[in-house]
Design an enzyme around this catalytic site. Structure first.
Site, PDB file in Angstrom:
ATOM      1  N   ARG A  57       0.824  -1.205   0.000  1.00  0.00           N
ATOM      2  CA  ARG A  57       0.000   0.000   0.000  1.00  0.00           C
ATOM      3  C   ARG A  57       0.858   1.254   0.000  1.00  0.00           C
ATOM      4  NH1 ARG A  57      -4.253  -0.807   3.856  1.00  0.00           N
ATOM      5  NH2 ARG A  57      -5.143  -1.634   1.960  1.00  0.00           N
ATOM      6  N   TYR A  58       1.840   1.291   0.868  1.00  0.00           N
ATOM      7  CA  TYR A  58       2.690   2.477   1.002  1.00  0.00           C
ATOM      8  C   TYR A  58       3.945   2.298   0.143  1.00  0.00           C
ATOM      9  CZ  TYR A  58      -0.293   2.995   5.125  1.00  0.00           C
ATOM     10  OH  TYR A  58      -1.363   3.094   5.967  1.00  0.00           O
ATOM     11  N   ARG A  74       7.128   0.093   2.060  1.00  0.00           N
ATOM     12  CA  ARG A  74       6.932  -1.012   2.996  1.00  0.00           C
ATOM     13  C   ARG A  74       5.767  -1.898   2.559  1.00  0.00           C
ATOM     14  NH1 ARG A  74       5.623   3.941   4.440  1.00  0.00           N
ATOM     15  NH2 ARG A  74       3.759   4.409   5.644  1.00  0.00           N
ATOM     16  N   CYS A  80      -4.629 -17.795  14.612  1.00  0.00           N
ATOM     17  CA  CYS A  80      -4.262 -17.007  15.793  1.00  0.00           C
ATOM     18  C   CYS A  80      -4.558 -17.848  17.021  1.00  0.00           C
ATOM     19  CB  CYS A  80      -5.113 -15.742  15.875  1.00  0.00           C
ATOM     20  SG  CYS A  80      -4.906 -14.687  14.453  1.00  0.00           S
ATOM     21  N   CYS A  91      -9.918 -12.783  17.920  1.00  0.00           N
ATOM     22  CA  CYS A  91     -10.495 -11.584  18.526  1.00  0.00           C
ATOM     23  C   CYS A  91     -11.823 -11.286  17.844  1.00  0.00           C
ATOM     24  CB  CYS A  91      -9.556 -10.398  18.335  1.00  0.00           C
ATOM     25  SG  CYS A  91      -7.877 -10.759  18.842  1.00  0.00           S
ATOM     26  N   CYS A 117     -11.696  -8.520  15.187  1.00  0.00           N
ATOM     27  CA  CYS A 117     -10.628  -8.610  14.179  1.00  0.00           C
ATOM     28  C   CYS A 117     -11.066  -8.004  12.850  1.00  0.00           C
ATOM     29  CB  CYS A 117     -10.247 -10.069  13.970  1.00  0.00           C
ATOM     30  SG  CYS A 117      -8.955 -10.259  12.735  1.00  0.00           S
ATOM     31  N   ARG A 136      -9.657  -8.619  10.088  1.00  0.00           N
ATOM     32  CA  ARG A 136      -9.508  -9.644   9.039  1.00  0.00           C
ATOM     33  C   ARG A 136     -10.380 -10.852   9.342  1.00  0.00           C
ATOM     34  NH1 ARG A 136      -3.406  -8.903   9.249  1.00  0.00           N
ATOM     35  NH2 ARG A 136      -3.163  -6.950   8.126  1.00  0.00           N
ATOM     36  N   ASP A 158     -12.443  -0.514  12.535  1.00  0.00           N
ATOM     37  CA  ASP A 158     -12.695  -0.526  11.086  1.00  0.00           C
ATOM     38  C   ASP A 158     -14.158  -0.824  10.749  1.00  0.00           C
ATOM     39  OD1 ASP A 158     -10.116   0.046  10.294  1.00  0.00           O
ATOM     40  OD2 ASP A 158      -9.492  -2.053  10.402  1.00  0.00           O
ATOM     41  N   ASP A 189      -8.064   4.060   9.704  1.00  0.00           N
ATOM     42  CA  ASP A 189      -7.541   3.390   8.508  1.00  0.00           C
ATOM     43  C   ASP A 189      -8.566   3.631   7.412  1.00  0.00           C
ATOM     44  OD1 ASP A 189      -5.617   1.933   7.208  1.00  0.00           O
ATOM     45  OD2 ASP A 189      -5.512   0.400   8.772  1.00  0.00           O
ATOM     46  N   LYS A 203      -3.479   4.777   6.828  1.00  0.00           N
ATOM     47  CA  LYS A 203      -3.832   5.337   8.142  1.00  0.00           C
ATOM     48  C   LYS A 203      -3.822   6.855   8.100  1.00  0.00           C
ATOM     49  CE  LYS A 203      -1.584   1.438  10.189  1.00  0.00           C
ATOM     50  NZ  LYS A 203      -0.960   1.071   8.909  1.00  0.00           N
TER      51      LYS A 203
HETATM   52  S1  SF4 Z   1      -6.867  -9.111  15.706  1.00  0.00           S
HETATM   53 FE1  SF4 Z   1      -7.257 -10.749  14.196  1.00  0.00          FE
HETATM   54  S2  SF4 Z   1      -5.276 -11.220  13.347  1.00  0.00           S
HETATM   55 FE2  SF4 Z   1      -4.912 -10.100  15.243  1.00  0.00          FE
HETATM   56  S3  SF4 Z   1      -4.670 -11.655  16.819  1.00  0.00           S
HETATM   57 FE3  SF4 Z   1      -6.803 -11.061  16.803  1.00  0.00          FE
HETATM   58  S4  SF4 Z   1      -7.806 -12.524  15.445  1.00  0.00           S
HETATM   59 FE4  SF4 Z   1      -5.627 -12.640  15.032  1.00  0.00          FE
END
Ligand code: SF4
Length: 437
Positions: A121-122, A125, A134, A138, A141, A143, A302, A339, A346
């Site tokens: 994207r940038y 980097r 994971c 979460c 999350c 993603r 997000d 973001d 960002k």
């Molecule tokens: S935010 Fe998403 S990618 Fe990051 S640790 Fe939690 S579940 Fe995994």
């Protein structure tokens, strides 16, 4: 370290022969991660209502659950509804509510992907996605669309192609390993990825985003820190959202990383009902810096699908920054960012400290409400810049300063320097000479 009563209860429910060393073994923790409701109830010794069970089951079908026994043990079962650990780890039917404007990939990470496992994207980097699992999924999350999906685990050949893209793109000086959690890879696999990246001359730094110090602190082992040390400079960003997550085990993990010379940063997501409070945030940033972790970003939540119940208005983030800037050390204050949906990257947002502006003065206010002025220079000759640095008056020499050059008495003593005397700038005799010349 001894186990808490809740941890004793959990470990005995899993295996009454297991002991403290099993508990502190990250692979044991992963093998016993909680992925279904019955195990969740058994381990915590609780019983959910039929409605809660149905809501839970419906949600897990769409977004998987995984909680390490360690993170589960931090839940306060006396007040689960308001517990930040519970709310971050246990599925809620609110995740099935998709609002207008929600997107599965709001940051267009999949579109900005010129090679497998890469988001570019940038300019200088890239993100290298090396895992999609994971230790704990979460609930907030960004993603969600990907993590835990067995069909999209990055293969070694896909990662190799991503590394090849980095090798063939000299503008890339900074590579961020992310996922999923890169620390769920084996030591050997991680070592291979880091060795490959380190063999690329233009890659100056490698960063790793991991939540293991929060949800699986036992993953930080002496073997892992030895690998990180070998590939320095490696920077780590972790993801603490609430000060209750900084336990003794987390502190030990952070100390091991810091002692290995790894600079540590933290990214926090602003989450409704979890940390949308200036007092909680101040406690979190203070605990972080005490453990040698610099609060790096505070993210506005997000627009990913299934996160609407976690979002706060942007004003809440501004209010939190108002309570930090000036009220505590500058390095405790994270940059608050949104973001940009659509992949714009960002964008920092902060309270407004610049009240007004004329041609020679600016009016500012400080954190206490003091209104003050800053007098600007009466004359300022801007340097004309046409990017032709050779003809520029500024000394644009960005090479390292020459440390081998001798100065002072050392210069007079050295054999390789021809200087025979050092003369003070205000020497009257030399001034006369100049006047005569
Ligand atoms: S935010 Fe998403 S990618 Fe990051 S640790 Fe939690 S579940 Fe995994």
């Amino acid at each position: 370290m001894t186990l808490s009563p809740t941890q004793e209860q959990i470990i005995n429910s899993i295996d009454d022969k297991a002991n403290l060393s099993n508990w502190k073994d990250w692979k044991w923790q992963m093998r016993h991660s909680v992925r279904d409701l019955d195990t969740f109830e058994t381990l915590l010794g609780i019983q959910l209502t039929p409605e809660q069970r149905k809501a839970f089951t419906d949600t897990v079908e769409k977004f998987p659950m995984s909680i390490t026994p360690y993170y589960l043990s931090l839940i306060n079962t006396d007040d689960m509804k308001n517990d930040p650990i519970f709310r971050q780890s246990v599925p809620s039917p609110d995740e099935l509510r998709i609002l207008k404007g929600d997107m599965s990939d709001p940051l267009h990470e999949d579109q900005d992907s010129p090679a497998p496992c890469i988001t570019h994207r940038y300019p200088d980097r890239v993100l290298l996605l090396v895992s999609n699992t994971c230790p704990m999924y979460c609930r907030h999350c960004t993603r969600k669309r990907k993590v835990g999906d067995q069909d999209t685990i990055p293969t070694k050949s896909a990662i190799s192609k991503g590394i090849e893209y980095i090798r063939n793109t000299p503008a890339i000086r900074d590579v961020l390993l992310s996922g999923g959690d890169p620390f769920l890879l084996s030591d050997e696999y991680l070592d291979w990825i880091l060795t490959e990246l380190r063999s690329i001359e233009h890659v100056e730094i490698i960063r790793i985003g991991t939540r293991t110090p929060v949800v699986l602190p036992y993953r930080i082992t002496p073997e892992l820190t030895a690998i990180l040390k070998k590939h320095q400079p490696v920077w780590i960003n972790t993801h603490f959202n609430h000060s209750r997550e900084i336990t003794q085990s987390a502190r030990t993990a952070l100390a091991m990383l810091a002692d290995a010379g790894v600079p540590l940063g933290n990214q926090t997501v602003l989450l409704s009902g979890i940390n949308d409070c200036p007092r909680i945030m101040k406690s979190l940033v203070h605990k972080l810096v005490r453990n040698r972790v610099r609060p790096y970003y505070l993210y506005q939540c997000d627009l990913s699908e299934g996160l609407s119940h976690f979002r706060t208005p942007v004003g809440k983030g501004i209010e939190i920054l108002e309570s930090l800037i000036g009220h505590t050390s500058g390095f405790c204050v994270p940059t608050y960012v949104i973001d940009a949906p659509g992949g714009g990257g960002k964008i920092p947002v902060m309270p407004n400290y610049l009240i007004s502006w004329s041609t020679n003065k600016v009016v500012l206010r400080n954190y206490e409400g003091v209104i003050t002025t800053y007098k600007e220079p009466d004359s300022y000759e801007p340097t004309f810049c046409d990017r032709n640095c050779d003809s520029c008056d500024l000394m644009l020499n960005l090479d390292d300063a020459d440390e081998t050059k001798a100065i002072g008495i050392e210069q007079l003593l050295s054999d390789y320097d021809q200087t025979i005397s050092l003369v003070p700038a205000s020497n009257a005799r030399h001034s006369r000479r100049k006047a005569e010349d």
